[in-house]
Scaffold this motif. Structure first.
Motif, mmCIF file in Angstrom:
data_model
loop_
_atom_site.group_PDB
_atom_site.id
_atom_site.type_symbol
_atom_site.label_atom_id
_atom_site.label_comp_id
_atom_site.label_asym_id
_atom_site.label_seq_id
_atom_site.Cartn_x
_atom_site.Cartn_y
_atom_site.Cartn_z
ATOM 1 N N ILE A 90 10.071 -3.010 20.476
ATOM 2 C CA ILE A 90 9.128 -2.439 19.511
ATOM 3 C C ILE A 90 8.847 -0.975 19.830
ATOM 4 N N ASN A 91 8.700 -0.651 21.105
ATOM 5 C CA ASN A 91 8.254 0.682 21.487
ATOM 6 C C ASN A 91 9.355 1.730 21.620
ATOM 7 N N SER A 92 10.572 1.334 21.935
ATOM 8 C CA SER A 92 11.613 2.356 22.115
ATOM 9 C C SER A 92 11.865 3.165 20.829
ATOM 10 N N PRO A 93 11.942 2.559 19.640
ATOM 11 C CA PRO A 93 12.093 3.397 18.433
ATOM 12 C C PRO A 93 10.876 4.303 18.204
ATOM 13 N N SER A 94 9.699 3.802 18.539
ATOM 14 C CA SER A 94 8.480 4.598 18.362
ATOM 15 C C SER A 94 8.440 5.785 19.317
ATOM 16 N N ILE A 95 9.014 5.630 20.489
ATOM 17 C CA ILE A 95 9.074 6.734 21.452
ATOM 18 C C ILE A 95 10.056 7.797 20.976
ATOM 19 N N ALA A 96 11.190 7.385 20.432
ATOM 20 C CA ALA A 96 12.236 8.323 20.007
ATOM 21 C C ALA A 96 11.932 8.997 18.670
ATOM 22 N N PHE A 97 11.199 8.332 17.795
ATOM 23 C CA PHE A 97 11.059 8.825 16.428
ATOM 24 C C PHE A 97 10.409 10.208 16.312
ATOM 25 N N PRO A 98 9.424 10.574 17.110
ATOM 26 C CA PRO A 98 8.871 11.940 16.979
ATOM 27 C C PRO A 98 9.918 13.036 17.196
ATOM 28 N N TYR A 99 10.896 12.781 18.041
ATOM 29 C CA TYR A 99 11.970 13.755 18.242
ATOM 30 C C TYR A 99 12.826 13.877 16.985
ATOM 31 N N GLY A 127 11.801 -3.391 15.696
ATOM 32 C CA GLY A 127 12.013 -4.074 16.969
ATOM 33 C C GLY A 127 12.876 -5.312 16.833
ATOM 34 N N GLU A 128 12.607 -6.110 15.839
ATOM 35 C CA GLU A 128 13.393 -7.337 15.642
ATOM 36 C C GLU A 128 14.823 -7.007 15.218
ATOM 37 N N GLU A 129 14.974 -6.017 14.354
ATOM 38 C CA GLU A 129 16.308 -5.602 13.938
ATOM 39 C C GLU A 129 17.096 -5.042 15.128
ATOM 40 N N LEU A 130 16.427 -4.250 15.954
ATOM 41 C CA LEU A 130 17.078 -3.705 17.148
ATOM 42 C C LEU A 130 17.529 -4.826 18.077
ATOM 43 N N LYS A 131 16.668 -5.794 18.273
ATOM 44 C CA LYS A 131 16.981 -6.921 19.163
ATOM 45 C C LYS A 131 18.244 -7.657 18.694
ATOM 46 N N GLN A 132 18.469 -7.709 17.389
ATOM 47 C CA GLN A 132 19.639 -8.394 16.829
ATOM 48 C C GLN A 132 20.908 -7.531 16.883
ATOM 49 N N ASN A 133 20.752 -6.228 17.113
ATOM 50 C CA ASN A 133 21.888 -5.308 17.065
ATOM 51 C C ASN A 133 22.171 -4.670 18.431
#
Length: 139
Positions: A90-99, A127-133
């Protein structure tokens, strides 16, 4: 106050791997976005590469931004794929998105046209989509 618990992972860096930008004169129509996350987990090195495919277009076909961004995260201890918890996904996309937001704002403002500022998104569903990919690189 006690020291807060430290996270099991750390953010290493963010980079734009590919980008394609088209901007034509004229008003922008309604803007649509598509965000597709995936990842590569390198067990041997304890690294996770988050891949974000991003697409922005407008209904008047005056703007198109396609890019692939990567963010690298490192786990403090050697872990197995199944031990990566939902907090990370859940948090890794949220950390990267501001960049990513900053890149798009800078890119569009330097183009001579009106700058595009992405809105804040609730990325928890990614997060769920990332977990599947996820692809796992063997040790």
């Amino acid at each position: 106050m006690e020291n807060p618990a430290k996270s099991a992972f750390s953010f290493k860096y963010f980079a734009i791997q590919e980008s394609h930008f088209v901007r034509k004169p004229g008003d922008l129509g309604e803007i649509t976005y598509k965000i597709t996350p995936s990842g590569i987990f390198n067990k041997a090195e304890g690294l996770f590469q988050l891949n974000i495919e991003f697409l922005l277009s407008d209904e008047n076909d005056n703007c198109l931004i396609q890019l692939i961004a990567i963010a690298i995260f490192e786990f403090k201890e050697k872990i197995k794929e199944e031990e990566i918890d939902n907090f990370f996904f859940i948090n890794s996309p949220s950390i990267a998105f501001p960049y990513l937001r900053s890149f798009i704002s800078t890119l569009t403002s330097a183009s001579g046209f009106e700058a595009i500022s992405l809105p804040l998104f609730n990325l928890s569903k990614l997060g769920e989509e990332l977990k599947q990919n996820i692809t796992v690189e063997a040790e």
